[in-house]
Enzyme design. Structure first.
Site, PDB file in Angstrom:
ATOM      1  N   ARG A 218      13.260 -13.505 -25.167  1.00  0.00           N
ATOM      2  CA  ARG A 218      11.957 -14.120 -24.880  1.00  0.00           C
ATOM      3  C   ARG A 218      11.411 -13.741 -23.519  1.00  0.00           C
ATOM      4  O   ARG A 218      10.222 -13.815 -23.268  1.00  0.00           O
ATOM      5  CB  ARG A 218      12.070 -15.648 -24.934  1.00  0.00           C
ATOM      6  CG  ARG A 218      12.523 -16.201 -26.265  1.00  0.00           C
ATOM      7  CD  ARG A 218      12.838 -17.680 -26.158  1.00  0.00           C
ATOM      8  NE  ARG A 218      13.938 -17.879 -25.198  1.00  0.00           N
ATOM      9  CZ  ARG A 218      14.083 -18.949 -24.427  1.00  0.00           C
ATOM     10  NH1 ARG A 218      13.223 -19.932 -24.482  1.00  0.00           N
ATOM     11  NH2 ARG A 218      15.104 -19.052 -23.601  1.00  0.00           N
TER      12      ARG A 218
ATOM     13  N   GLU B  45      15.336 -19.260 -10.445  1.00  0.00           N
ATOM     14  CA  GLU B  45      14.871 -20.121  -9.357  1.00  0.00           C
ATOM     15  C   GLU B  45      14.675 -19.223  -8.141  1.00  0.00           C
ATOM     16  O   GLU B  45      15.639 -18.706  -7.581  1.00  0.00           O
ATOM     17  CB  GLU B  45      15.935 -21.185  -9.091  1.00  0.00           C
ATOM     18  CG  GLU B  45      15.514 -22.264  -8.147  1.00  0.00           C
ATOM     19  CD  GLU B  45      16.581 -23.354  -8.075  1.00  0.00           C
ATOM     20  OE1 GLU B  45      17.625 -23.124  -7.428  1.00  0.00           O
ATOM     21  OE2 GLU B  45      16.367 -24.413  -8.692  1.00  0.00           O
TER      22      GLU B  45
ATOM     23  N   ASP C  77       2.054 -19.644   2.053  1.00  0.00           N
ATOM     24  CA  ASP C  77       2.414 -18.595   1.095  1.00  0.00           C
ATOM     25  C   ASP C  77       1.356 -17.502   1.170  1.00  0.00           C
ATOM     26  O   ASP C  77       0.157 -17.789   1.178  1.00  0.00           O
ATOM     27  CB  ASP C  77       2.443 -19.140  -0.337  1.00  0.00           C
ATOM     28  CG  ASP C  77       3.714 -19.890  -0.675  1.00  0.00           C
ATOM     29  OD1 ASP C  77       4.647 -19.891   0.143  1.00  0.00           O
ATOM     30  OD2 ASP C  77       3.782 -20.477  -1.755  1.00  0.00           O
TER      31      ASP C  77
ATOM     32  N   HIS D 133       4.576  -5.633  11.723  1.00  0.00           N
ATOM     33  CA  HIS D 133       3.819  -6.784  12.201  1.00  0.00           C
ATOM     34  C   HIS D 133       4.733  -7.905  12.700  1.00  0.00           C
ATOM     35  O   HIS D 133       5.820  -8.110  12.168  1.00  0.00           O
ATOM     36  CB  HIS D 133       2.937  -7.347  11.086  1.00  0.00           C
ATOM     37  CG  HIS D 133       1.999  -6.349  10.505  1.00  0.00           C
ATOM     38  ND1 HIS D 133       1.608  -6.380   9.186  1.00  0.00           N
ATOM     39  CD2 HIS D 133       1.372  -5.273  11.039  1.00  0.00           C
ATOM     40  CE1 HIS D 133       0.773  -5.384   8.941  1.00  0.00           C
ATOM     41  NE2 HIS D 133       0.620  -4.688  10.044  1.00  0.00           N
TER      42      HIS D 133
ATOM     43  N   LYS E 209      10.055 -15.137   7.435  1.00  0.00           N
ATOM     44  CA  LYS E 209       9.442 -14.772   6.157  1.00  0.00           C
ATOM     45  C   LYS E 209      10.494 -14.651   5.066  1.00  0.00           C
ATOM     46  O   LYS E 209      11.539 -14.029   5.270  1.00  0.00           O
ATOM     47  CB  LYS E 209       8.705 -13.433   6.286  1.00  0.00           C
ATOM     48  CG  LYS E 209       7.549 -13.455   7.263  1.00  0.00           C
ATOM     49  CD  LYS E 209       6.912 -12.092   7.412  1.00  0.00           C
ATOM     50  CE  LYS E 209       5.755 -12.140   8.394  1.00  0.00           C
ATOM     51  NZ  LYS E 209       5.163 -10.800   8.594  1.00  0.00           N
TER      52      LYS E 209
ATOM     53  N   HIS F  94       8.071  -6.930  10.925  1.00  0.00           N
ATOM     54  CA  HIS F  94       8.228  -6.708   9.494  1.00  0.00           C
ATOM     55  C   HIS F  94       7.224  -5.671   9.007  1.00  0.00           C
ATOM     56  O   HIS F  94       6.077  -5.631   9.456  1.00  0.00           O
ATOM     57  CB  HIS F  94       8.010  -8.028   8.740  1.00  0.00           C
ATOM     58  CG  HIS F  94       7.952  -7.873   7.263  1.00  0.00           C
ATOM     59  ND1 HIS F  94       6.799  -8.089   6.533  1.00  0.00           N
ATOM     60  CD2 HIS F  94       8.900  -7.493   6.368  1.00  0.00           C
ATOM     61  CE1 HIS F  94       7.048  -7.870   5.257  1.00  0.00           C
ATOM     62  NE2 HIS F  94       8.310  -7.507   5.124  1.00  0.00           N
TER      63      HIS F  94
ATOM     64  N   TYR G 232       5.153 -13.803  -0.062  1.00  0.00           N
ATOM     65  CA  TYR G 232       6.094 -14.247   0.961  1.00  0.00           C
ATOM     66  C   TYR G 232       5.677 -15.581   1.550  1.00  0.00           C
ATOM     67  O   TYR G 232       4.511 -15.888   1.709  1.00  0.00           O
ATOM     68  CB  TYR G 232       6.325 -13.195   2.042  1.00  0.00           C
ATOM     69  CG  TYR G 232       5.125 -12.727   2.811  1.00  0.00           C
ATOM     70  CD1 TYR G 232       4.848 -13.230   4.076  1.00  0.00           C
ATOM     71  CD2 TYR G 232       4.286 -11.744   2.297  1.00  0.00           C
ATOM     72  CE1 TYR G 232       3.760 -12.778   4.805  1.00  0.00           C
ATOM     73  CE2 TYR G 232       3.205 -11.283   3.007  1.00  0.00           C
ATOM     74  CZ  TYR G 232       2.943 -11.805   4.276  1.00  0.00           C
ATOM     75  OH  TYR G 232       1.869 -11.358   4.986  1.00  0.00           O
TER      76      TYR G 232
ATOM     77  N   LYS H 208      -5.458  -1.099  12.004  1.00  0.00           N
ATOM     78  CA  LYS H 208      -4.553  -1.924  12.828  1.00  0.00           C
ATOM     79  C   LYS H 208      -3.188  -1.248  12.938  1.00  0.00           C
ATOM     80  O   LYS H 208      -2.604  -1.178  14.023  1.00  0.00           O
ATOM     81  CB  LYS H 208      -4.428  -3.312  12.192  1.00  0.00           C
ATOM     82  CG  LYS H 208      -3.354  -4.193  12.772  1.00  0.00           C
ATOM     83  CD  LYS H 208      -3.268  -5.489  11.988  1.00  0.00           C
ATOM     84  CE  LYS H 208      -1.995  -6.243  12.264  1.00  0.00           C
ATOM     85  NZ  LYS H 208      -1.924  -7.511  11.537  1.00  0.00           N
ATOM     86  N   ASP H 209      -2.661  -0.753  11.821  1.00  0.00           N
ATOM     87  CA  ASP H 209      -1.336  -0.147  11.839  1.00  0.00           C
ATOM     88  C   ASP H 209      -1.347   1.227  12.520  1.00  0.00           C
ATOM     89  O   ASP H 209      -0.371   1.611  13.165  1.00  0.00           O
ATOM     90  CB  ASP H 209      -0.779  -0.052  10.424  1.00  0.00           C
ATOM     91  CG  ASP H 209      -0.503  -1.433   9.843  1.00  0.00           C
ATOM     92  OD1 ASP H 209      -0.413  -2.411  10.620  1.00  0.00           O
ATOM     93  OD2 ASP H 209      -0.384  -1.545   8.615  1.00  0.00           O
TER      94      ASP H 209
END
Length: 181
Positions: free
Chosen positions: A23, A28, A48, A62, A71, A118, A131, A167-168
């Protein structure tokens, strides 16, 4: 949930127990009590985030100097190469990095505590990343380290030039980045 410690002990990979049959599947993804018991980290997630990216998009590296965020990251569509860089000057692993491949298929999560930069690279055609964060986004404290800084020497699995935001592209070299004492 199985815990896999990286060479930076505070950064961990979580492998959930997946119940699958014809199925579909169930697992979790997060349980506050079990997370605290298994990681030794008592955290309070307050936000979130959800990102969608195309192949070869590289986001990062970042971090926030105000309201630093822990995170808990997972990839729910596609595959990413997820990187954490220790930017705590007082740490024995300062300037070191670890990376894991997270994907919709392997269903693994990565816990990156506050004090780390990160970033991730999208390896699949598209990727959606979810995240949880331990603090709110603080734009005034938002900082970026160059993704390809030679002092960090991150081994990004690039098949083509990365697609970067302005930005990066304007990230600071690791040696001159504003980081934690």
């Amino acid at each position: 949930m199985n815990i896999v410690h990286s060479k930076i002990i505070e950064v961990i990979q979580l492998e959930p127990q997946v119940f699958a049959d014809d199925r579909g599947f169930f697992f979790e993804a997060y349980n506050h009590q079990k997370f605290a018991q298994q990681t030794g980290s008592v955290v309070n997630f307050v936000q979130d985030n959800h990102s969608y990216s195309k192949q070869n998009v590289l986001r990062g590296l970042h971090y926030q100097i105000q309201q630093p965020q822990g995170k808990l990251i997972r990839c729910v569509v596609g595959t990413i190469f997820d990187v954490a860089v220790d930017i705590r000057k007082s740490s024995a692993t300062f300037g070191k990095w670890v990376a894991y491949e997270l994907s919709a298929e392997n269903k693994r999560l990565m816990w990156i505590p506050p004090g780390f930069a990160h970033g991730f690279l999208v390896l699949s055609e598209i990727a959606e990343v979810l995240y949880k964060t331990t603090d709110y986004y603080a734009p005034q404290g938002d900082r970026t380290i160059l993704w390809n800084d030679p002092d960090l020497a991150i081994n990004w699995p690039l098949n083509a030039p990365p697609i970067l935001s302005a930005k990066d592209q304007a990230g600071k070299p690791f040696k001159t980045a504003e980081i934690f004492d």
